[in-house]
Enzyme design. Structure first.
Site, PDB file in Angstrom:
ATOM      1  N   ARG A  41      89.562 106.146 -28.689  1.00 52.97           N
ATOM      2  CA  ARG A  41      88.708 105.698 -28.540  1.00 52.97           C
ATOM      3  C   ARG A  41      87.418 105.314 -27.803  1.00 52.97           C
ATOM      4  O   ARG A  41      88.567 104.252 -27.351  1.00 52.97           O
ATOM      5  CB  ARG A  41      89.086 104.832 -30.237  1.00 52.97           C
ATOM      6  CG  ARG A  41      87.977 103.799 -30.409  1.00 52.97           C
ATOM      7  CD  ARG A  41      88.766 102.544 -32.383  1.00 52.97           C
ATOM      8  NE  ARG A  41      88.998 101.743 -30.956  1.00 52.97           N
ATOM      9  CZ  ARG A  41      90.190 100.972 -32.122  1.00 52.97           C
ATOM     10  NH1 ARG A  41      90.081 100.974 -33.446  1.00 52.97           N
ATOM     11  NH2 ARG A  41      90.653  99.989 -31.982  1.00 52.97           N
ATOM     12  N   SER A 110      89.164 105.457 -42.606  1.00 49.34           N
ATOM     13  CA  SER A 110      90.041 103.795 -42.190  1.00 49.34           C
ATOM     14  C   SER A 110      89.599 103.203 -44.504  1.00 49.34           C
ATOM     15  O   SER A 110      88.070 103.165 -44.723  1.00 49.34           O
ATOM     16  CB  SER A 110      88.783 102.941 -41.803  1.00 49.34           C
ATOM     17  OG  SER A 110      89.243 103.559 -40.019  1.00 49.34           O
ATOM     18  N   LYS A 139      89.161  95.520 -31.888  1.00 50.37           N
ATOM     19  CA  LYS A 139      88.264  95.493 -33.154  1.00 50.37           C
ATOM     20  C   LYS A 139      86.988  94.709 -33.837  1.00 50.37           C
ATOM     21  O   LYS A 139      87.800  94.422 -34.392  1.00 50.37           O
ATOM     22  CB  LYS A 139      88.552  96.971 -34.219  1.00 50.37           C
ATOM     23  CG  LYS A 139      87.328  97.752 -34.622  1.00 50.37           C
ATOM     24  CD  LYS A 139      88.207  99.306 -35.208  1.00 50.37           C
ATOM     25  CE  LYS A 139      87.425  99.984 -35.645  1.00 50.37           C
ATOM     26  NZ  LYS A 139      86.094  99.861 -36.527  1.00 50.37           N
TER      27      LYS A 139
END
Length: 216
Positions: A41, A110, A139
């Site tokens: 990521r 998610s 995040k």
């Protein structure tokens, strides 16, 4: 069908936290400590950089039998021949991603609440990332913390494998497993640790203890 994958301890990389040690060195140490899935990521990286990083990780992980997942970017996953993609609620629809990925790659999604679960397209989804369990700084758009209770609520709605994510460390990992998660996903607990291998081992021990097994 995708190849079998072990969600027990799932590492999500963070470019800021791995910068000093290096991405490959961090992942290599984490895998030695027991990580079973690695997600690349890096929201700020351009496609070419991500593909290069993914190919380097793939070369490291393939001989070890560890799955490589790419966050958000279906195109990068296909270009680098990664094992799968993890999508957020605002990313490509899972059905469209599955059409591009084919049947042999892993697809994660998610989910942050029972309501979000109910509204989600689960076409072709292989597992769910549930959270954030706890507020996290890695995040910015992660949403409100749902706690282990939120994990348990979503567990009651589906038989899909679940991995809890968001602010999880060794102290919280067992609670998430006992709430019904099949595994825990971590970022800073490993990427930000002085010794990623030791941090991964501590997490694996907490997971094993929560499952009633002897610590690994």
């Amino acid at each position: 069908m995708p190849l079998p994958f072990d969600l027990s301890l799932y590492l999500v990389t963070d470019p800021r936290l791995v910068a000093a040690r290096g991405l490959l060195a961090t992942v290599e140490a984490a895998v030695k400590g027991g990580v079973g899935v690695v997600q690349l990521r890096d929201p700020q990286a351009h496609g070419r950089v991500l593909v290069e990083q993914a190919r380097a990780l793939k070369a490291l992980l393939v001989p070890l039998g560890i799955a490589l997942i790419i966050n958000d970017r279906v195109d990068v996953a296909v270009a680098a021949d990664a094992d799968g993609v993890h999508l957020g609620q605002d990313d490509m629809a899972p059905a469209d991603a599955r059409a591009l990925l084919g049947p042999g790659r892993i697809l994660g999604l998610s989910v942050g609440s029972p309501a979000e679960f109910a509204a989600s397209d689960l076409s072709g989804v292989d597992y769910l990332g549930v959270g954030p369990v706890k507020a996290t700084g890695t995040k910015a758009d992660a949403g409100s913390a749902i706690g282990a209770e939120g994990v348990a609520a979503i567990r009651g709605l589906t038989r899909l494998p679940l991995v809890g994510i968001g602010g999880i460390d060794a102290a919280l990992a067992g609670e998430v497993i006992r709430a019904g998660a099949d595994g825990v996903a971590v970022v800073s607990a490993i990427c930000g640790a002085p010794d990623p291998q030791a941090a991964a081992r501590a997490l694996k021990a907490a997971i094993a203890a929560a499952r009633g097994a002897a610590p690994l």
